[in-house]
Design an enzyme around this catalytic site. Sequence first.
Site, PDB file in Angstrom:
ATOM      1  N   ASP A   1      27.592  39.591  30.773  1.00  0.00           N
ATOM      2  CA  ASP A   1      28.756  38.898  30.208  1.00  0.00           C
ATOM      3  C   ASP A   1      29.403  37.931  31.190  1.00  0.00           C
ATOM      4  O   ASP A   1      29.683  36.786  30.846  1.00  0.00           O
ATOM      5  CB  ASP A   1      29.808  39.907  29.734  1.00  0.00           C
ATOM      6  CG  ASP A   1      29.416  40.528  28.393  1.00  0.00           C
ATOM      7  OD1 ASP A   1      28.459  40.037  27.772  1.00  0.00           O
ATOM      8  OD2 ASP A   1      30.074  41.505  27.987  1.00  0.00           O
TER       9      ASP A   1
ATOM     10  N   ARG B   1      42.230  48.089  38.623  1.00  0.00           N
ATOM     11  CA  ARG B   1      42.555  46.783  38.046  1.00  0.00           C
ATOM     12  C   ARG B   1      43.705  46.054  38.745  1.00  0.00           C
ATOM     13  O   ARG B   1      43.584  44.859  39.030  1.00  0.00           O
ATOM     14  CB  ARG B   1      42.816  46.905  36.528  1.00  0.00           C
ATOM     15  CG  ARG B   1      41.573  47.333  35.715  1.00  0.00           C
ATOM     16  CD  ARG B   1      40.332  46.520  36.052  1.00  0.00           C
ATOM     17  NE  ARG B   1      39.198  46.798  35.185  1.00  0.00           N
ATOM     18  CZ  ARG B   1      38.039  47.322  35.583  1.00  0.00           C
ATOM     19  NH1 ARG B   1      37.859  47.654  36.849  1.00  0.00           N
ATOM     20  NH2 ARG B   1      37.040  47.514  34.743  1.00  0.00           N
TER      21      ARG B   1
ATOM     22  N   ASP C   1      41.680  47.201  29.761  1.00  0.00           N
ATOM     23  CA  ASP C   1      41.560  46.395  30.979  1.00  0.00           C
ATOM     24  C   ASP C   1      42.134  44.993  30.808  1.00  0.00           C
ATOM     25  O   ASP C   1      42.743  44.451  31.726  1.00  0.00           O
ATOM     26  CB  ASP C   1      40.103  46.338  31.430  1.00  0.00           C
ATOM     27  CG  ASP C   1      39.639  47.668  32.012  1.00  0.00           C
ATOM     28  OD1 ASP C   1      40.499  48.396  32.544  1.00  0.00           O
ATOM     29  OD2 ASP C   1      38.438  47.983  31.938  1.00  0.00           O
TER      30      ASP C   1
ATOM     31  N   SER D   1      28.274  51.251  28.232  1.00  0.00           N
ATOM     32  CA  SER D   1      29.101  50.380  29.040  1.00  0.00           C
ATOM     33  C   SER D   1      29.656  51.238  30.169  1.00  0.00           C
ATOM     34  O   SER D   1      30.250  52.288  29.936  1.00  0.00           O
ATOM     35  CB  SER D   1      30.228  49.802  28.178  1.00  0.00           C
ATOM     36  OG  SER D   1      31.334  49.493  28.988  1.00  0.00           O
TER      37      SER D   1
HETATM   38  N1  ARG Z   1      39.149  54.253  29.195  1.00  0.00           N
HETATM   39  C1  ARG Z   1      39.226  54.007  30.594  1.00  0.00           C
HETATM   40  C2  ARG Z   1      40.411  53.169  30.934  1.00  0.00           C
HETATM   41  O1  ARG Z   1      40.930  52.504  30.096  1.00  0.00           O
HETATM   42  C3  ARG Z   1      37.954  53.451  31.148  1.00  0.00           C
HETATM   43  C4  ARG Z   1      37.654  52.031  30.801  1.00  0.00           C
HETATM   44  C5  ARG Z   1      36.374  51.562  31.350  1.00  0.00           C
HETATM   45  N2  ARG Z   1      36.406  50.122  31.440  1.00  0.00           N
HETATM   46  C6  ARG Z   1      35.373  49.361  31.134  1.00  0.00           C
HETATM   47  N3  ARG Z   1      35.548  48.084  31.249  1.00  0.00           N
HETATM   48  N4  ARG Z   1      34.241  49.812  30.723  1.00  0.00           N
HETATM   49  O2  ARG Z   1      40.885  53.153  32.044  1.00  0.00           O
END
Ligand code: ARG
Length: 415
Positions: free
Chosen positions: A14, A94, A123, A174
Amino acid sequence: MSDKIVLAYSGGLDTSVAVKWLKEKYGYDVIAVTIDVGNEKDFTAVREKALKVGAIKSLVIDAKELFVKYFIWPALQADAVYEGVYPLATALSRPLMVKLLVDTALAEGASAIAHGCTGKGNDQVRFDVGINALAPELKIIAPAREWGMTREETIKYAKKHNIPVPVTVSSPYSIDECLWGRAIECGALEDPWAEPPEEAYGWTKSADKAPAKPQYIEITFKEGIPVAIDGQELDGVALIQQLNETAGKHGVGRIDHIENRLVGIKSREIYEAPAATVLLQAHQALEAMTLAKDQLRFKQKLTIEYSDLIYNGLWFSQHNRDLSAYIQSSQRFVTGTVRLKLFKGQSTVVGRKSPKSLYNLSLATYDKGDQFDQSAAVGFIHLWGLPVKTQAQVQLLGDTQGPLSIIAPKEEEPY
Ligand code: ARG
């Protein structure tokens, strides 16, 4: 001269497609920034790939130490876990990424930041809220949220533009990794009734394949921060890496959770967090020994508040500063060593000691040496129970709806 944009670049499909897309659609010159938060990868290859797919510059920033010092340790000191189970690995990384992306954008004279988040996850919120807090003048572009391409279309776009499509693209999952844990989503995991396939796990052994013998480890803390394993002093990054390895080998740290996302949906999340699991357990065990009951009770409330704040992308807030001040202050006597047993998917606290322990054997013992004045208990109980006794006499007897209802006699059925 074209405008410059800083792209948070992972090296995946991506964000590689995004390099081209940002040029094609908006005319941006892309500066790729890859942030190493302990997601073990060949960063040289990632850096080169960014240039190959058209970035004008490609930077890799080793942020592991910053991550541990400013994000992981404060979260550990707070015992932060979202909804009681998720140690917040992704969520903590993040805001660090945001800070480094913003710094780079300003240093490079870029006018915008791009990230690879979709429009369904947490995110995007963490990135956008963070960037707007630190540098509202920067434009934010999230190609994957905008372009509306399916997986197949993305692959087609990549092929058309000579962007290498990795073989791992066939992986149905993912995955997001950092020192504090690994998050796995999508594919077969989207059925909340289905047990996660073994192949989804990358850091942990399944319990039945874990060593047949238990392993004991001792973790030493200084003011709420782990400093040594089995008496050997380690810096934070090495300590976490070693624990991920050791506890993962015993199958410790698998988490299966139906999670409430910020954007209103429930999602099935699988996590592997061996080091986080063990350290959170050990830290809480030491707090149980060194904090007073009131401190513990109050801190438990803060933990929920602080965990939600991290999850919800509100890191750059004064609320964070204020909560952190209490948490930090609460840690000054959280010093000592905790002993844990790792065995077949479980880690169990089996011992703890501290120079500032509030556990007093001469008060707790039932053996000789007991200094607890048992006769004082009588007067204490008299006053402690006085309001209950007073109220019971006036209001409880005869009240068939209240706590007495379970023993209230049943009325006889009329003929
Ligand atoms: N659900 C978790 C969170 O919001 C993990 C997210 C994983 N992020 C990703 N881009 N695959 O913190």
